[in-house]
Design a protein around this motif. Structure first.
Motif, mmCIF file in Angstrom:
data_model
loop_
_atom_site.group_PDB
_atom_site.id
_atom_site.type_symbol
_atom_site.label_atom_id
_atom_site.label_comp_id
_atom_site.label_asym_id
_atom_site.label_seq_id
_atom_site.Cartn_x
_atom_site.Cartn_y
_atom_site.Cartn_z
ATOM 1 N N PHE A 152 0.840 -1.193 0.000
ATOM 2 C CA PHE A 152 0.000 0.000 0.000
ATOM 3 C C PHE A 152 0.877 1.247 0.000
ATOM 4 O O PHE A 152 1.922 1.297 0.649
ATOM 5 N N ASP A 153 0.409 2.273 -0.717
ATOM 6 C CA ASP A 153 1.164 3.528 -0.799
ATOM 7 C C ASP A 153 0.879 4.453 0.377
ATOM 8 O O ASP A 153 1.716 5.267 0.756
ATOM 9 N N ASN A 154 -0.321 4.352 0.954
ATOM 10 C CA ASN A 154 -0.688 5.259 2.035
ATOM 11 C C ASN A 154 -1.760 4.627 2.908
ATOM 12 O O ASN A 154 -2.326 3.573 2.564
ATOM 13 N N GLU A 193 -4.835 5.635 3.606
ATOM 14 C CA GLU A 193 -6.183 5.626 3.037
ATOM 15 C C GLU A 193 -6.373 4.439 2.094
ATOM 16 O O GLU A 193 -7.418 3.776 2.115
ATOM 17 N N GLU A 194 -5.366 4.169 1.275
ATOM 18 C CA GLU A 194 -5.446 3.030 0.355
ATOM 19 C C GLU A 194 -5.532 1.714 1.134
ATOM 20 O O GLU A 194 -6.311 0.820 0.775
ATOM 21 N N LYS A 240 -9.069 1.340 2.794
ATOM 22 C CA LYS A 240 -10.096 1.090 1.786
ATOM 23 C C LYS A 240 -10.043 -0.359 1.311
ATOM 24 O O LYS A 240 -11.080 -0.999 1.081
ATOM 25 N N SER A 241 -8.834 -0.901 1.178
ATOM 26 C CA SER A 241 -8.674 -2.276 0.720
ATOM 27 C C SER A 241 -9.017 -3.282 1.801
ATOM 28 O O SER A 241 -9.685 -4.295 1.541
ATOM 29 N N ASN A 258 -13.158 -4.227 3.897
ATOM 30 C CA ASN A 258 -13.816 -4.472 2.616
ATOM 31 C C ASN A 258 -15.118 -5.263 2.678
ATOM 32 O O ASN A 258 -15.744 -5.529 1.661
#
Length: 208
Positions: A7-9, A11-12, A15-16, A19
């Motif tokens: 994950f880059d951040n 929030e990402e 969100k993933s 789920n």
């Protein structure tokens, strides 16, 4: 061994991971602020292996800032928090640390894997379960029959440890990467328990 794109951040990641689980997890809701075992199982592609789920989570969040990683962990359900505390991966900085790491522990090591070419260069044995009906026995077989075997030198020294990578997958490239797996036991002879050593069964990797 499965490649992980981290994950880059934060929030990402949330969100993933938050789920809702698979379609039959009707009591699990997406975006409710709690990451359940079912939800982590969905994104990791696993069903029942909670230890591997935790290893996946550690690799997938490895590029986040420490504060953001901690925030992700804080979203885990109470059940998953306990599992995480039991199986959190240990980052191996010096391969000599392997001597003190317990068997069946999750570990992550960064380095360059170099393939051991043949049985003549490496003849370690591993214990493999054999199931016949309701009876399970164990047999010692050469590790190189089941795995492609590598030496990987850690990032801080020339010290190396053994990485076993299933022959079901492509051979590893000889370049620096982060490899995550489970610590297991290897012996140099079929009948010589006193010569036991450790290796890492590689499950995930991360390109650097």
């Amino acid at each position: 061994m499965r490649k992980i794109v981290p994950f880059d951040n934060f929030e990402e990641a949330i969100k993933s991971l938050d789920n809702g689980g698979r379609f039959y997890n009707i009591l699990t809701k997406a975006e409710d602020g709690v990451i359940s075992t079912a939800e982590l199982g969905k994104v990791s592609g696993l069903f029942n292996d909670k230890q591997k789920m935790i290893l996946f989570l550690d690799v997938a969040t490895s590029k986040l800032e420490v504060s953001d990683r901690n925030r992700v962990i804080s979203y885990l359900s109470d059940e998953l928090q306990l599992i995480y505390n039991s199986h959190k991966a240990r980052e191996v900085i010096d391969a000599k640390e392997m001597e003190s790491i317990e068997l069946s522990s999750n570990v992550i090591i960064t380095g360059i894997p170099k393939k051991i070419a043949s049985k003549s260069n490496f003849n370690g044995f591993i214990m493999v379960p054999i199931v016949a009906g309701k009876v399970t026995t164990f047999s010692m077989i050469p590790i190189i029959d089941t795995y492609n075997v590598y030496e990987i030198s850690d990032i801080n020294s020339s010290t190396s440890c053994i990485i076993a990578h299933s022959k079901e997958f492509k051979k590893l490239p000889e370049r620096q990467m982060k490899i995550a797996g489970v610590v297991k036991e290897i012996t140099s002879k079929k009948d010589a328990e006193e010569s036991s050593n450790k290796y890492v069964e590689a499950l995930y990797y991360l390109e650097l």
